[in-house]
Structure formats: structure tokens, C-alpha cells
Design a protein around this motif. Sequence first.
Motif, PDB file in Angstrom:
ATOM      1  N   ALA A  92      40.724  34.961 -26.047  1.00 12.39           N
ATOM      2  CA  ALA A  92      41.970  35.402 -26.682  1.00 12.39           C
ATOM      3  C   ALA A  92      41.997  35.053 -28.162  1.00 12.39           C
ATOM      4  N   VAL A  93      41.490  33.900 -28.522  1.00 11.10           N
ATOM      5  CA  VAL A  93      41.416  33.512 -29.933  1.00 11.10           C
ATOM      6  C   VAL A  93      40.493  34.464 -30.685  1.00 11.10           C
ATOM      7  N   ARG A  94      39.356  34.774 -30.102  1.00  6.92           N
ATOM      8  CA  ARG A  94      38.415  35.694 -30.756  1.00  6.92           C
ATOM      9  C   ARG A  94      39.029  37.079 -30.942  1.00  6.92           C
ATOM     10  N   LEU A  95      39.814  37.518 -29.955  1.00  3.16           N
ATOM     11  CA  LEU A  95      40.405  38.852 -30.016  1.00  3.16           C
ATOM     12  C   LEU A  95      41.582  38.933 -30.985  1.00  3.16           C
ATOM     13  N   GLY A  96      42.244  37.813 -31.225  1.00  4.78           N
ATOM     14  CA  GLY A  96      43.374  37.820 -32.151  1.00  4.78           C
ATOM     15  C   GLY A  96      44.734  37.859 -31.489  1.00  4.78           C
ATOM     16  N   PHE A  97      44.856  37.267 -30.302  1.00  2.40           N
ATOM     17  CA  PHE A  97      46.176  37.166 -29.661  1.00  2.40           C
ATOM     18  C   PHE A  97      47.139  36.438 -30.597  1.00  2.40           C
ATOM     19  N   ASP A  98      48.420  36.762 -30.470  1.00  2.00           N
ATOM     20  CA  ASP A  98      49.446  36.183 -31.330  1.00  2.00           C
ATOM     21  C   ASP A  98      49.987  34.867 -30.793  1.00  2.00           C
ATOM     22  N   SER A  99      49.845  34.644 -29.498  1.00  2.00           N
ATOM     23  CA  SER A  99      50.412  33.472 -28.835  1.00  2.00           C
ATOM     24  C   SER A  99      49.617  33.227 -27.564  1.00  2.00           C
ATOM     25  N   ILE A 100      49.497  31.963 -27.165  1.00  2.84           N
ATOM     26  CA  ILE A 100      48.661  31.625 -26.010  1.00  2.84           C
ATOM     27  C   ILE A 100      49.366  30.597 -25.141  1.00  2.84           C
ATOM     28  N   MET A 101      49.361  30.854 -23.826  1.00  2.00           N
ATOM     29  CA  MET A 101      49.807  29.856 -22.857  1.00  2.00           C
ATOM     30  C   MET A 101      48.571  29.351 -22.123  1.00  2.00           C
ATOM     31  N   PHE A 102      48.224  28.094 -22.353  1.00  2.61           N
ATOM     32  CA  PHE A 102      47.098  27.450 -21.676  1.00  2.61           C
ATOM     33  C   PHE A 102      47.633  26.707 -20.470  1.00  2.61           C
ATOM     34  N   ASP A 103      46.982  26.889 -19.323  1.00  3.22           N
ATOM     35  CA  ASP A 103      47.501  26.339 -18.075  1.00  3.22           C
ATOM     36  C   ASP A 103      46.521  25.341 -17.460  1.00  3.22           C
ATOM     37  N   ALA A 104      46.869  24.057 -17.577  1.00  3.22           N
ATOM     38  CA  ALA A 104      46.126  23.012 -16.879  1.00  3.22           C
ATOM     39  C   ALA A 104      47.073  22.195 -16.004  1.00  3.22           C
ATOM     40  N   ALA A 105      48.178  22.824 -15.586  1.00  6.12           N
ATOM     41  CA  ALA A 105      49.216  22.115 -14.838  1.00  6.12           C
ATOM     42  C   ALA A 105      48.737  21.653 -13.467  1.00  6.12           C
ATOM     43  N   HIS A 106      47.642  22.224 -12.983  1.00  7.96           N
ATOM     44  CA  HIS A 106      47.114  21.827 -11.677  1.00  7.96           C
ATOM     45  C   HIS A 106      46.385  20.494 -11.742  1.00  7.96           C
ATOM     46  N   LEU A 107      46.094  20.004 -12.951  1.00 12.03           N
ATOM     47  CA  LEU A 107      45.359  18.760 -13.124  1.00 12.03           C
ATOM     48  C   LEU A 107      46.304  17.558 -13.124  1.00 12.03           C
ATOM     49  N   PRO A 108      45.787  16.361 -12.820  1.00 12.88           N
ATOM     50  CA  PRO A 108      46.602  15.149 -13.005  1.00 12.88           C
ATOM     51  C   PRO A 108      47.073  15.047 -14.452  1.00 12.88           C
ATOM     52  N   LEU A 109      48.163  14.322 -14.673  1.00 10.74           N
ATOM     53  CA  LEU A 109      48.814  14.317 -15.975  1.00 10.74           C
ATOM     54  C   LEU A 109      47.864  13.995 -17.122  1.00 10.74           C
ATOM     55  N   ALA A 110      47.085  12.925 -17.003  1.00 10.04           N
ATOM     56  CA  ALA A 110      46.202  12.530 -18.107  1.00 10.04           C
ATOM     57  C   ALA A 110      45.183  13.617 -18.405  1.00 10.04           C
ATOM     58  N   GLU A 111      44.657  14.261 -17.370  1.00  3.10           N
ATOM     59  CA  GLU A 111      43.674  15.331 -17.569  1.00  3.10           C
ATOM     60  C   GLU A 111      44.338  16.573 -18.149  1.00  3.10           C
ATOM     61  N   ASN A 112      45.543  16.860 -17.709  1.00  4.49           N
ATOM     62  CA  ASN A 112      46.299  17.988 -18.267  1.00  4.49           C
ATOM     63  C   ASN A 112      46.540  17.761 -19.757  1.00  4.49           C
ATOM     64  N   ILE A 113      46.919  16.552 -20.129  1.00  4.26           N
ATOM     65  CA  ILE A 113      47.156  16.233 -21.531  1.00  4.26           C
ATOM     66  C   ILE A 113      45.881  16.424 -22.350  1.00  4.26           C
ATOM     67  N   ALA A 114      44.758  15.893 -21.855  1.00  2.81           N
ATOM     68  CA  ALA A 114      43.506  15.983 -22.608  1.00  2.81           C
ATOM     69  C   ALA A 114      43.065  17.434 -22.781  1.00  2.81           C
ATOM     70  N   ALA A 115      43.154  18.217 -21.696  1.00  5.27           N
ATOM     71  CA  ALA A 115      42.721  19.614 -21.755  1.00  5.27           C
ATOM     72  C   ALA A 115      43.642  20.427 -22.659  1.00  5.27           C
ATOM     73  N   THR A 116      44.944  20.173 -22.552  1.00  6.24           N
ATOM     74  CA  THR A 116      45.900  20.926 -23.363  1.00  6.24           C
ATOM     75  C   THR A 116      45.762  20.574 -24.838  1.00  6.24           C
ATOM     76  N   ARG A 117      45.548  19.292 -25.144  1.00  6.24           N
ATOM     77  CA  ARG A 117      45.360  18.884 -26.535  1.00  6.24           C
ATOM     78  C   ARG A 117      44.146  19.600 -27.151  1.00  6.24           C
ATOM     79  N   ARG A 118      43.078  19.743 -26.379  1.00  9.19           N
ATOM     80  CA  ARG A 118      41.889  20.467 -26.853  1.00  9.19           C
ATOM     81  C   ARG A 118      42.231  21.915 -27.171  1.00  9.19           C
ATOM     82  N   ALA A 119      43.006  22.572 -26.282  1.00  7.14           N
ATOM     83  CA  ALA A 119      43.400  23.962 -26.516  1.00  7.14           C
ATOM     84  C   ALA A 119      44.307  24.075 -27.739  1.00  7.14           C
ATOM     85  N   VAL A 120      45.233  23.134 -27.900  1.00  8.92           N
ATOM     86  CA  VAL A 120      46.141  23.149 -29.044  1.00  8.92           C
ATOM     87  C   VAL A 120      45.361  23.007 -30.349  1.00  8.92           C
TER      88      VAL A 120
END
Length: 288
Positions: A92-120
Motif C-alpha cells: 500500500a505504501v508503494r502504491l500510494g494509499f492515502d491512509s493505512i489501518m495496520f492490524d496486529a490486534a490478534h497479538l499479545p499487547l507487547a507484540e501488537n505495540i512493537a509491530a504497530t510501532r514498526r508500521a507507524v
Amino acid sequence: MRDFDPLRWVHDARAGGYAVAGFNMHNDETTQALLQAAEQAEAPVFLQVGRAVIPHMGVRRAYEMTVRNAADSGARYAIHLDHGSWEEVLEAVRLGFDSIMFDAAHLPLAENIAATRRAVELCHHYGIPVEAELGKIPDVGAPVEWASYYTDVHEAERFVAETGVDLLAISAGVVHGVIPGLEQEPLAVNLIARIAETVPVPLVLHGISGVPDNEIKDAVAHGVHKMNGDTDLRHAFRSGVLQAWESGDRQLEEALDAGRLKMIDAAVAKFHAMGSAGTAGALTGGPR
């Protein structure tokens, strides 16, 4: 008109006391229906490439379909990836999307935070705002112990602070899907209010199909300023197709057009319920 800074819309909605809609496309006709409804209602819309269309045609083709159908539209729109995986975010970043929802909600909290921070970090490098989810949203009809599904207020505060997300999708009684005649759990508006008071970013509700208009208005009043819907609009599209065919043999194109008209009406009604009808002309935002 395509808008490359739709995050500003949501901040405008928070200041103005309404919510911006995020609706999913499935084919050319449903994309056209959303654009025509947004233009008719003078409402902004996040055109969302979501979990149903991606397996069907992939992120790139869904994006190209949206761009093609929106080329001559007068609607105020942005193209948004919904519930994206890391690989889909990269595309999506390569294509030029205007907004992105990254979903790692299935992960434990600490892992969700780490994965989401990387996407952000990746998306912010390109000026793209990020939405993420905390809490669990059940499928309609599933047995639910809501205490284990609701977003925790303290976890939400930590999640936003440590990830840097721009929008937070929460679980507050919504479900995925609709079963006609089945009464849904009322929205937990007190929980919405507590989270809104605790985190600095605007809140999002996914799964508003089947939620009564009065509860949609309550959610807006208590701090939700982006709302995602799909099932109600798909059901409207399907009803138009079926009505066309029930009246006798029809060309597929005629049935699809009937579905599009029904979906336009359903989307316009949602814009009015969220309070975003008539707001497109006054929005801030624009090119990054």
C-alpha cells in the motif's frame, strides 16, 4: 476530489461533533455507489480496500479499480487500506494509499505495540497516517463474554503512547456482520467516553452495520469520529440485484445497476446518521 491528508478530516469531525465514514468496495459498481453517495450527501469518505476484496483481486488491482472509478468523481475521498498485514502495508505504501489501518490486534499487547510501532515508523516516513486496533471484535452470533473483548482503557493509553498511531479503533460492543432480526449488544458509550478522555487521538468504531442510528449518534457524542461499515451496504446492494432478477430475466448489468442504486441510498443514510452529510466543502486537508 481525492484528498491526501484524510487525517485532517477526522480532526475536523472531532471539532465539529460528527464522524467520517469508512466504507469498503467490492467491485466497480460498489465503488461507484460509494462515490456517488458521497457526492450526493456532500460527505467525505474513506474508500476502503478491505478483507473481502483483497483475496478476490489483491491490493494492487483493488487500488487501481478505485482510482479508475474515482477519476471523474466530484466526491471528497481518500483511499484507505483496512485491516492490512505487514506485507499489505508495504504494498500500500508503494502504491500510494492515502491512509493505512495496520492490524496486529490478534497479538499479545507487547507484540501488537512493537509491530504497530514498526508500521507507524514506515508510514509516517511517507506522510501516511496510521490507524490500528486494540481489543477484540467478535463475529455476529458468536457467544461473547464482553469483558474479555472490550478495549482496556489503560492498555489503550499505553498503546497510543508507545506506537504513535494517529487513530485508534476500539472494541465497545460492535460486531463483524449482521444477522437480520438478531438484536446486538448496545454500544458501551461510557467505555468510549473513558477512552476518549484518556488517549489524545481520535477513536474509530469498526462494524457499525446493524447499530441503530441513536447509538451511532451516542458514540459520536462520546468520542468516536471515524466509523467503518460494510455489511448493511452489501445487503442493500444484494437486495437491488435480487429485486431486478425477481421481476423476470434481466441482463446482469441491469441487476448490478439496481444494486448500485440501493447501495447509494443506504450509504447516504449512513452519512446522515454519522452527521457528516454536508461537511465535505468545509473540510481542511489536501496534498501532503
